[in-house]
Each structure stands twice: as C-alpha cells, then as structure tokens.
Write an enzyme that holds these catalytic residues in place. Structure first.
Site: not given
Length: 295
Positions: A236-238
């Site tokens: 969902d996120k880097t």
C-alpha cells in the site's frame, strides 16, 4: 448517551460520535488525530457550529433549545449530512452540518478544549461499525488435508454401516458400528498431520538461516508452504519496501552543482565565506569602493 453534552481536553480520546459545538480557539476550529480510525497520521481540521461558537460561554448552550437531525448509523467516515436547529431570542435558526463538524469515536483531540454533543454511541459509532473480526490464517494445504480427512471419515462410516447391515440389525448393533469404525480408523492418516507440522518447522528453520535472504524472520510457521502459491505481491505504500531512506545525489546552488564526489570543494567555499578573515576583506573592499565613489 445520545444528546449528552461533553467537554473534552487536549490529548483526550473522543468517547462517542459527536458534533462539535464550541472550542476555546477563537477561530472555532480544532485538530484531531484519526490514526486509530483510518490509519492516517496527519491531523484533521474540524470546525464548530457557527451559532454555538458565537455564544459568550459554554453555559449559554444549556439555556437554549437544540435539536439535531442526523441520518441513521452508517459505516462511512468520510461523509456526513445533517441539520442543526437552535431556538434563540431572535427565532429559530437552522444550520447545515457536514463532515467538518463531526468528531468520530476513538479519535484523539490534538488541540484546544472543545464542547460537543453526542449523536451516536456504542455499536452505532463509525469505529464500531468498521470493526471486523479477525479470522485465523489457515493455509490451503491444511484446508485440503482437512477436506480429505472428512471424506475418509465419511467413507469409513459408510463401510461400517454396510457391514453392520450385512450382519443384521439385531441386538446392540450400535456397538458393532463403533467397533467397525475403530477398525477402519487406520484409513485416516493421522501421522500425516504430524509429519506435515514437522516439515513446516523444518522449512521455517531453513528460511531464517538462508544466507541469501539474511535477516528474514518467520512469524507464522504454519504458512511457509504458501510461498510457492504466491502469484502477486501488493503493497500500500513505498515505505514498506524502501524503509523511507533518502540519499543525496546532487545539490544545485547558484554557484554550481555539487555531488558527493566534490562535497569537499563545497565545504572549502563555505569555510572561506564564513571565516572572519574573509568578512574583513569584504568589509574593507566595500569601504574602499565607497571612498572612491565619494572622491
């Protein structure tokens, strides 16, 4: 209870879904933290009802007649529509309510001291309606093994029933049925479960001690065989993969651009610029130029 007016101070948790009536901030606004509700760490701005914010003190709220028209309990935490009604000496005043006037339960007040009125409690709050029961994680291999075991048990039961029927349903046939089930119990591979658990422990040990993936930690020893079934990996996120590490590659200034290879030149320029001797030279040169201009 619904309709109760509550005062909440900074860093206190909101106990129920509320409408913001007043705040100690003169602008009528406050900030809340919603990380326990939606996972976002940034503060959210909330504004008080304009009519109640203009009152002289909180005690004036109790001298007025209020009513709130709100929809039924909903799961959405990003939308709200309602109507706030108040009876004032000038007459009945109506004001629309939006998301900016709401304070959801389990959020934390980050600033000011606020006064609000409860609109939803208990299982009707947004946080309670969005709470889901966490199920246990079971691998596909375990599910397949459980299904095979059930089918084998049904097969054993059918065979035992056929033998009891052929013998004749006389006397204590239930006892014979139980005896035949015990005889056919070897059909169900109980040892397979033990061997599978031992194999999973062996796989987990090899994963943690594999030098090619150094630092890997197995948190669930019942799912290592599922790694062979993974087709897609979603994140969902880097920051989950990159660890939020930033490296300086270049620095662009008016005098030029610098990279880690020539940072030493930049440090020398900074030392010359901010050393006392350089400031003396600059000041003397500026004085000389002023004298020449005067002449």
């Amino acid at each position: 209870m619904v309709g109760h007016i509550i005062q909440i101070k900074t860093n206190q948790r909101i106990p129920a879904d509320m409408i913001l009536l007043r705040t100690t901030d003169q602008s009528g606004s406050c900030f809340i933290r919603t990380d326990q509700l939606d996972g976002e760490t940034d503060w959210k701005l909330r504004r008080a009802v304009v009519t109640t914010q203009k009152l002289v003190s909180d005690s004036d709220i109790f001298s007025q007649e209020h009513s709130i028209t709100a929809p039924g309990p909903q799961k959405s935490i990003h939308s709200f529509e309602g109507v706030y009604n108040i009876e004032t000496p000038e007459g009945r005043h109506t004001e629309p309510l939006e998301l900016e006037q709401t304070l959801w339960a389990n959020t934390v007040l980050a600033s000011s001291i606020i006064t609000g009125i409860v609109i939803y409690t208990g299982k009707d709050t947004r946080s309670a309606m969005n709470t889901k029961s966490v199920g246990s994680k079971v691998g596909k291999t375990d599910l397949e093994l459980n299904m095979i075991s059930k089918l084998l048990f049904i097969q054993s039961l059918i065979l035992a029933g056929i033998l009891v029927y052929l013998k004749g349903l006389e006397g204590s046939w239930e006892l014979y049925l139980f005896r035949f089930l015990l005889l056919f119990s070897s059909i169900i591979p109980i040892s397979m479960r033990v061997n599978l658990d031992l194999a999973k422990s062996f796989y987990s040990y090899n994963i943690e001690h594999d030098k090619q993936i150094f630092g890997t930690v197995v948190r669930n020893s019942s799912l290592p065989e599922e790694l062979a079934r993974v087709s897609f990996l979603f994140t969902d996120k880097t920051g989950t993969l990159t660890q939020n590490q930033m490296l300086m590659k270049k620095l662009q200034l008016s005098i030029g651009h610098f990279s880690p290879e020539n940072f030493s030149d930049l440090s020398k320029l900074l030392e010359l610029s901010y050393s006392p001797s350089s400031s003396t030279i600059i000041s003397s040169s500026s004085t000389t130029s002023n004298n020449n201009n005067n002449n």
